[in-house]
Scaffold this motif. Sequence first.
Motif, PDB file in Angstrom:
ATOM      1  N   ALA A 172       4.657  10.353  -6.042  1.00 54.90           N
ATOM      2  CA  ALA A 172       5.365  11.059  -6.526  1.00 54.90           C
ATOM      3  C   ALA A 172       5.455  11.193  -8.146  1.00 54.90           C
ATOM      4  CB  ALA A 172       6.304  10.090  -6.055  1.00 54.90           C
ATOM      5  N   HIS A 173       4.300  10.517  -9.409  1.00 56.20           N
ATOM      6  CA  HIS A 173       4.080  11.232 -10.549  1.00 56.20           C
ATOM      7  C   HIS A 173       3.436  12.068 -10.588  1.00 56.20           C
ATOM      8  CE1 HIS A 173       4.913   6.779 -11.568  1.00 56.20           C
ATOM      9  NE2 HIS A 173       6.107   6.964 -11.710  1.00 56.20           N
ATOM     10  N   GLU A 174       2.716  12.426  -9.766  1.00 54.32           N
ATOM     11  CA  GLU A 174       1.811  14.026 -10.032  1.00 54.32           C
ATOM     12  C   GLU A 174       2.671  14.920  -8.770  1.00 54.32           C
ATOM     13  OE1 GLU A 174      -1.608  12.834  -7.594  1.00 54.32           O
ATOM     14  OE2 GLU A 174      -1.902  10.982  -8.613  1.00 54.32           O
ATOM     15  N   ALA A 175       4.036  15.084  -8.952  1.00 57.09           N
ATOM     16  CA  ALA A 175       4.646  16.034  -8.032  1.00 57.09           C
ATOM     17  C   ALA A 175       4.587  16.692  -7.293  1.00 57.09           C
ATOM     18  CB  ALA A 175       4.248  17.610  -9.865  1.00 57.09           C
ATOM     19  N   ASN A 176       3.978  15.554  -6.418  1.00 58.45           N
ATOM     20  CA  ASN A 176       4.644  15.804  -4.817  1.00 58.45           C
ATOM     21  C   ASN A 176       5.334  15.682  -3.964  1.00 58.45           C
ATOM     22  OD1 ASN A 176       1.586  15.971  -3.921  1.00 58.45           O
ATOM     23  ND2 ASN A 176       1.261  14.491  -5.382  1.00 58.45           N
ATOM     24  N   ASP A 177       6.060  16.145  -2.811  1.00 60.88           N
ATOM     25  CA  ASP A 177       7.572  15.801  -2.515  1.00 60.88           C
ATOM     26  C   ASP A 177       7.227  15.214  -1.350  1.00 60.88           C
ATOM     27  OD1 ASP A 177       9.610  15.871  -0.620  1.00 60.88           O
ATOM     28  OD2 ASP A 177       9.251  17.749  -0.283  1.00 60.88           O
ATOM     29  N   VAL A 178       7.407  13.496  -1.959  1.00 68.46           N
ATOM     30  CA  VAL A 178       7.311  12.519  -1.569  1.00 68.46           C
ATOM     31  C   VAL A 178       8.075  11.631   0.140  1.00 68.46           C
ATOM     32  CG1 VAL A 178       6.030   9.921  -1.296  1.00 68.46           C
ATOM     33  CG2 VAL A 178       5.598  11.862  -3.164  1.00 68.46           C
ATOM     34  N   THR A 179       7.852  11.431   0.899  1.00 74.50           N
ATOM     35  CA  THR A 179       8.454  10.896   1.981  1.00 74.50           C
ATOM     36  C   THR A 179       8.353   9.333   2.262  1.00 74.50           C
ATOM     37  OG1 THR A 179      10.693  12.564   2.334  1.00 74.50           O
ATOM     38  CG2 THR A 179      10.659  10.691   3.992  1.00 74.50           C
ATOM     39  N   VAL A 180       9.235   8.399   2.498  1.00 73.09           N
ATOM     40  CA  VAL A 180       8.896   7.267   2.766  1.00 73.09           C
ATOM     41  C   VAL A 180       9.851   6.821   3.930  1.00 73.09           C
ATOM     42  CG1 VAL A 180       8.142   5.033   2.465  1.00 73.09           C
ATOM     43  CG2 VAL A 180       8.056   6.421   0.532  1.00 73.09           C
TER      44      VAL A 180
ATOM     45  N   LEU B 195      12.924  -3.311   1.647  1.00 78.15           N
ATOM     46  CA  LEU B 195      11.598  -2.317   0.452  1.00 78.15           C
ATOM     47  C   LEU B 195      11.692  -0.796   0.086  1.00 78.15           C
ATOM     48  CD1 LEU B 195       8.786  -3.660   2.695  1.00 78.15           C
ATOM     49  CD2 LEU B 195       9.528  -4.351   0.771  1.00 78.15           C
ATOM     50  N   LEU B 196      12.702   0.027   1.549  1.00 81.44           N
ATOM     51  CA  LEU B 196      12.984   1.241   0.609  1.00 81.44           C
ATOM     52  C   LEU B 196      13.472   1.409  -0.430  1.00 81.44           C
ATOM     53  CD1 LEU B 196      13.982   2.901   4.416  1.00 81.44           C
ATOM     54  CD2 LEU B 196      11.682   3.442   2.363  1.00 81.44           C
ATOM     55  N   ARG B 197      15.100   0.319  -0.657  1.00 77.90           N
ATOM     56  CA  ARG B 197      16.177   0.842  -1.509  1.00 77.90           C
ATOM     57  C   ARG B 197      15.122   0.773  -3.262  1.00 77.90           C
ATOM     58  NH1 ARG B 197      18.900  -2.947   0.968  1.00 77.90           N
ATOM     59  NH2 ARG B 197      20.578  -1.971   2.793  1.00 77.90           N
ATOM     60  N   PRO B 198      14.749  -0.496  -3.914  1.00 78.07           N
ATOM     61  CA  PRO B 198      13.749  -0.225  -5.229  1.00 78.07           C
ATOM     62  C   PRO B 198      13.045   1.132  -5.002  1.00 78.07           C
ATOM     63  CG  PRO B 198      13.130  -2.176  -3.762  1.00 78.07           C
ATOM     64  CD  PRO B 198      14.186  -1.855  -2.775  1.00 78.07           C
ATOM     65  N   LEU B 199      12.455   0.879  -3.903  1.00 71.82           N
ATOM     66  CA  LEU B 199      11.103   2.924  -4.485  1.00 71.82           C
ATOM     67  C   LEU B 199      11.662   3.766  -5.058  1.00 71.82           C
ATOM     68  CD1 LEU B 199       9.114   2.290  -1.144  1.00 71.82           C
ATOM     69  CD2 LEU B 199       8.233   2.155  -4.200  1.00 71.82           C
ATOM     70  N   GLN B 200      13.618   3.639  -4.060  1.00 73.11           N
ATOM     71  CA  GLN B 200      14.156   5.557  -4.223  1.00 73.11           C
ATOM     72  C   GLN B 200      14.283   5.302  -5.495  1.00 73.11           C
ATOM     73  OE1 GLN B 200      17.205   5.674  -1.490  1.00 73.11           O
ATOM     74  NE2 GLN B 200      16.583   8.461  -1.117  1.00 73.11           N
ATOM     75  N   ASP B 201      15.305   4.151  -5.821  1.00 74.84           N
ATOM     76  CA  ASP B 201      15.964   3.377  -7.050  1.00 74.84           C
ATOM     77  C   ASP B 201      14.397   4.232  -8.491  1.00 74.84           C
ATOM     78  OD1 ASP B 201      17.539   2.593  -6.281  1.00 74.84           O
ATOM     79  OD2 ASP B 201      17.443   1.005  -6.834  1.00 74.84           O
ATOM     80  N   ARG B 202      13.415   3.689  -8.000  1.00 76.07           N
ATOM     81  CA  ARG B 202      12.638   4.210  -9.350  1.00 76.07           C
ATOM     82  C   ARG B 202      11.890   5.553  -9.479  1.00 76.07           C
ATOM     83  NH1 ARG B 202       9.142  -0.194  -7.054  1.00 76.07           N
ATOM     84  NH2 ARG B 202       6.943   0.355  -7.042  1.00 76.07           N
ATOM     85  N   LEU B 203      11.722   6.043  -8.013  1.00 76.35           N
ATOM     86  CA  LEU B 203      11.004   7.042  -7.984  1.00 76.35           C
ATOM     87  C   LEU B 203      11.702   8.016  -7.057  1.00 76.35           C
ATOM     88  CD1 LEU B 203       7.760   5.214  -6.110  1.00 76.35           C
ATOM     89  CD2 LEU B 203       8.014   5.798  -8.166  1.00 76.35           C
TER      90      LEU B 203
ATOM     91  N   VAL C  73       1.139  -1.180  -0.307  1.00 77.31           N
ATOM     92  CA  VAL C  73      -0.033  -0.288  -0.343  1.00 77.31           C
ATOM     93  C   VAL C  73       1.095   1.090   0.184  1.00 77.31           C
ATOM     94  CG1 VAL C  73      -1.334   1.672   1.277  1.00 77.31           C
ATOM     95  CG2 VAL C  73      -1.501  -1.283   1.182  1.00 77.31           C
ATOM     96  N   GLY C  74       1.399   1.236   0.966  1.00 79.46           N
ATOM     97  CA  GLY C  74       2.605   2.548   1.162  1.00 79.46           C
ATOM     98  C   GLY C  74       3.403   2.949  -0.047  1.00 79.46           C
ATOM     99  N   ALA C  75       3.627   2.113  -0.796  1.00 76.24           N
ATOM    100  CA  ALA C  75       4.536   1.531  -1.713  1.00 76.24           C
ATOM    101  C   ALA C  75       3.708   2.199  -3.377  1.00 76.24           C
ATOM    102  CB  ALA C  75       5.910   0.072  -2.672  1.00 76.24           C
ATOM    103  N   THR C  76       3.375   1.632  -3.623  1.00 71.22           N
ATOM    104  CA  THR C  76       1.941   2.024  -4.944  1.00 71.22           C
ATOM    105  C   THR C  76       1.714   3.182  -4.127  1.00 71.22           C
ATOM    106  OG1 THR C  76       1.190  -0.139  -4.336  1.00 71.22           O
ATOM    107  CG2 THR C  76      -0.550   1.568  -6.014  1.00 71.22           C
ATOM    108  N   LEU C  77       0.776   4.261  -3.144  1.00 77.13           N
ATOM    109  CA  LEU C  77       0.576   4.788  -3.245  1.00 77.13           C
ATOM    110  C   LEU C  77       1.891   6.466  -2.656  1.00 77.13           C
ATOM    111  CD1 LEU C  77      -1.785   7.041  -1.727  1.00 77.13           C
ATOM    112  CD2 LEU C  77      -0.582   6.851   0.635  1.00 77.13           C
TER     113      LEU C  77
END
Length: 459
Positions: free
Chosen positions: A20-28, A35-43, A11-15
């Motif tokens: 992130a694709h809508e120009a928000n400043d997102v921190t996870v 879990l964090l590394r692949p998110l940071q790599d692609r987003l 849920v957190g990753a999909t959100l």
Amino acid sequence: MKIIILGAGEVGATLAENLAHEANDVTVVDTNQSLLRPLQDRLDIRAVHGYAAHPAVLRDAGANDADMIIAVTAVDEINMVACQIAYTLFHTPTKIARIRSSEYLIEDRLFHQDAIPIDMSISPEQLVTDYIKRLIQYPGALQVVDFAGGRVQVVGVKAYYGGPLVGNELATIRTHIPNVDTRVVAIYRRGKPLIPEGDTVIEADDEVFFVAARRDIKQVIGELRKIDRPVKRVMLAGGGNIGTRLARALENQCQVKVIEHNPERAAWLSERVNRAIVLKGDAANESLLVEENIESVDVFCAITNDDEANILSAMLAKRLGARKAMSLINRLAYVDLIESSGTQIDIAISPKQSTISALLAHVRRGDVVRAHTLRRGAAEAIEAIAHGERGNSRVVGRRLDEIKLPPGASIGAIARGEEVIIAHHDTVIESGDHVMIFIIDKRYTPAVEQLFQGGVSYV
């Protein structure tokens, strides 16, 4: 908008991906680096490794000036404590928490600013229960979502051979049902979206999304497929939280049987239902299903916590004669696989997508009061409130054919007070209208949001 997401699960990753694709400043934030590394790599997001409820971790994530915290870790208590800390130490304006245990949700006084300061609590189990109930209410539907307090609904239906509208142009729907006003807002043919026009011809197997007043939904479904008989017999595989809620919700209108493999849970559930029958056993046991007359079941719904078990039992039930088979699937990749591979499962239900839909309305710009993801997240339907007047609004005081919508977006209906107005080219939007917009490609959602933001001099 500056948003902190606590929890990097599905849920957190999909959100995070949506925002992130809508120009928000997102921190996870998560304790699991893998879990964090692949998110940071692609987003284009920040990732903070740490315990979500620790003040220092929240401070490091930017809670001092965050607009919103969304706590979707797997633990209710962590989500609640994180929101409490965000309120007490950082005065975060909006705090949203996923709460799975019904024991917390039944206490009305628990979540408010003088107790646990959560602005919105989301229960995935209740969202899924409500979703399945709507699908059972409309047996021919693939997806049903509510707007305007349930007075307006967007419904997805697969057009079948034999449906009155199949093989005909959309414009002829008025001839077939002259007393019903509806609008087809999208058509998907072999997985590709079509923008519907009056001369568009509906083909068998098209996935058709239409909007109508709640009272007219069944009549419109009847134009696209043969009317399915009402659901009278339901079999639930799994007596967990969702199974319990569903059994209680359906037992007074249907014959309900629940299959639960855990003997203690089965005994517990049998004491908490009135008319539903609780069976101890394995829902993937062919002999048990045959013995319980699976061939006469209208809806078989596999809702355990095990995706593989749900898929197998639903496929088996369908093969043995169940009229419709639904399966709860947590992994989004499995949902795509089931819906695109032609398996015998009729509907794959994703708790993640239901949760994300509930969250989206709170992160949309403009006065968006409801948002639903459709077609596994590819499309979106939103309900936005129009404000202002013609001089300072892009939509108020304008006919629909004057409004510059982005490609693939269409206004389907308007709720004006208690009145439901199906949108046509000459419909004029008034201030205070609740406007339902269908967006084929979610990349254009920000452009739709901008239309409903206040501005100056849009004459």
